[in-house]
Design a protein around this motif. Structure first.
Motif, PDB file in Angstrom:
ATOM      1  N   LYS A   1       0.567   9.149   7.875  1.00  0.00           N
ATOM      2  CA  LYS A   1      -0.388   9.025   8.970  1.00  0.00           C
ATOM      3  C   LYS A   1      -1.383   7.879   8.755  1.00  0.00           C
ATOM      4  CE  LYS A   1       1.013  12.338  11.592  1.00  0.00           C
ATOM      5  NZ  LYS A   1       1.781  12.007  12.750  1.00  0.00           N
ATOM      6  N   GLY A   2      -1.938   7.405   9.853  1.00  0.00           N
ATOM      7  CA  GLY A   2      -2.853   6.278   9.836  1.00  0.00           C
ATOM      8  C   GLY A   2      -4.081   6.497   8.979  1.00  0.00           C
ATOM      9  N   PHE A   3      -4.617   7.718   8.962  1.00  0.00           N
ATOM     10  CA  PHE A   3      -5.810   7.945   8.137  1.00  0.00           C
ATOM     11  C   PHE A   3      -5.502   7.723   6.665  1.00  0.00           C
ATOM     12  CE2 PHE A   3      -4.081  12.200   7.552  1.00  0.00           C
ATOM     13  CZ  PHE A   3      -4.556  12.598   6.316  1.00  0.00           C
TER      14      PHE A   3
ATOM     15  N   ARG B   1       2.961   4.473   2.307  1.00  0.00           N
ATOM     16  CA  ARG B   1       2.016   5.579   2.175  1.00  0.00           C
ATOM     17  C   ARG B   1       2.627   6.829   1.549  1.00  0.00           C
ATOM     18  NH1 ARG B   1       0.062   4.771   8.345  1.00  0.00           N
ATOM     19  NH2 ARG B   1      -0.714   2.648   8.106  1.00  0.00           N
TER      20      ARG B   1
ATOM     21  N   GLY C   1      -3.444   5.446   5.572  1.00  0.00           N
ATOM     22  CA  GLY C   1      -3.487   3.992   5.463  1.00  0.00           C
ATOM     23  C   GLY C   1      -4.905   3.475   5.370  1.00  0.00           C
ATOM     24  N   ARG C   2      -5.805   4.064   6.162  1.00  0.00           N
ATOM     25  CA  ARG C   2      -7.203   3.635   6.113  1.00  0.00           C
ATOM     26  C   ARG C   2      -7.846   3.999   4.778  1.00  0.00           C
ATOM     27  NH1 ARG C   2      -6.425   5.233  11.309  1.00  0.00           N
ATOM     28  NH2 ARG C   2      -7.428   7.274  11.088  1.00  0.00           N
ATOM     29  N   LEU C   3      -7.495   5.157   4.245  1.00  0.00           N
ATOM     30  CA  LEU C   3      -8.060   5.570   2.955  1.00  0.00           C
ATOM     31  C   LEU C   3      -7.559   4.711   1.802  1.00  0.00           C
ATOM     32  CD1 LEU C   3      -7.811   9.461   3.271  1.00  0.00           C
ATOM     33  CD2 LEU C   3      -9.906   8.097   3.164  1.00  0.00           C
ATOM     34  N   THR C   4      -6.290   4.305   1.866  1.00  0.00           N
ATOM     35  CA  THR C   4      -5.671   3.593   0.754  1.00  0.00           C
ATOM     36  C   THR C   4      -5.583   2.087   0.947  1.00  0.00           C
ATOM     37  OG1 THR C   4      -3.453   3.854   1.688  1.00  0.00           O
ATOM     38  CG2 THR C   4      -4.235   5.591   0.188  1.00  0.00           C
ATOM     39  N   GLY C   5      -5.770   1.631   2.170  1.00  0.00           N
ATOM     40  CA  GLY C   5      -5.598   0.212   2.449  1.00  0.00           C
ATOM     41  C   GLY C   5      -4.150  -0.189   2.621  1.00  0.00           C
ATOM     42  N   ARG C   6      -3.273   0.778   2.768  1.00  0.00           N
ATOM     43  CA  ARG C   6      -1.837   0.513   2.958  1.00  0.00           C
ATOM     44  C   ARG C   6      -1.552   0.449   4.455  1.00  0.00           C
ATOM     45  NH1 ARG C   6      -0.101  -0.786  -2.090  1.00  0.00           N
ATOM     46  NH2 ARG C   6      -0.853   0.751  -3.582  1.00  0.00           N
ATOM     47  N   GLU C   7      -1.336  -0.746   4.969  1.00  0.00           N
ATOM     48  CA  GLU C   7      -1.112  -0.899   6.408  1.00  0.00           C
ATOM     49  C   GLU C   7       0.254  -0.379   6.841  1.00  0.00           C
ATOM     50  OE1 GLU C   7      -2.138  -4.636   8.131  1.00  0.00           O
ATOM     51  OE2 GLU C   7      -3.851  -4.885   6.795  1.00  0.00           O
TER      52      GLU C   7
END
Length: 79
Positions: A4-6, A19, A8-14
């Motif tokens: 999920k996108g969150f 993820r 990606g935001r937490l880890t910096g993985r676009e």
């Protein structure tokens, strides 16, 4: 929570495919809080996570050559 996108935001993985580790970390918490059904993209990785978790906690029988010493086993808090 798979990819999920969150995460990606937490880890910096676009890229969602990057993820997998974040997904496994979120699944750990979900499992510990009672979840038993998971929707995942990487079924083999999720199955490996559950198998390793169970073995490390002493909840699954493992071959003697792979058994963890008692001092490395996780004991849940009492109470």
């Amino acid at each position: 929570v798979s990819r999920k996108g969150f995460l990606g935001r937490l880890t910096g993985r676009e890229a969602p495919a990057d993820r997998a580790v974040a997904t496994a970390a979120a699944n750990v918490l979900a499992f510990e809080r009672g979840a038993r059904v998971f929707r995942v993209h990487d079924v083999a990785a999720a199955a490996d996570f559950l198998a390793v978790r169970a073995a490390l906690r002493g909840e699954r029988e493992v071959p003697p050559s792979l058994a963890l010493p008692d001092e490395l086993r996780h004991e849940p808090p009492s109470g």
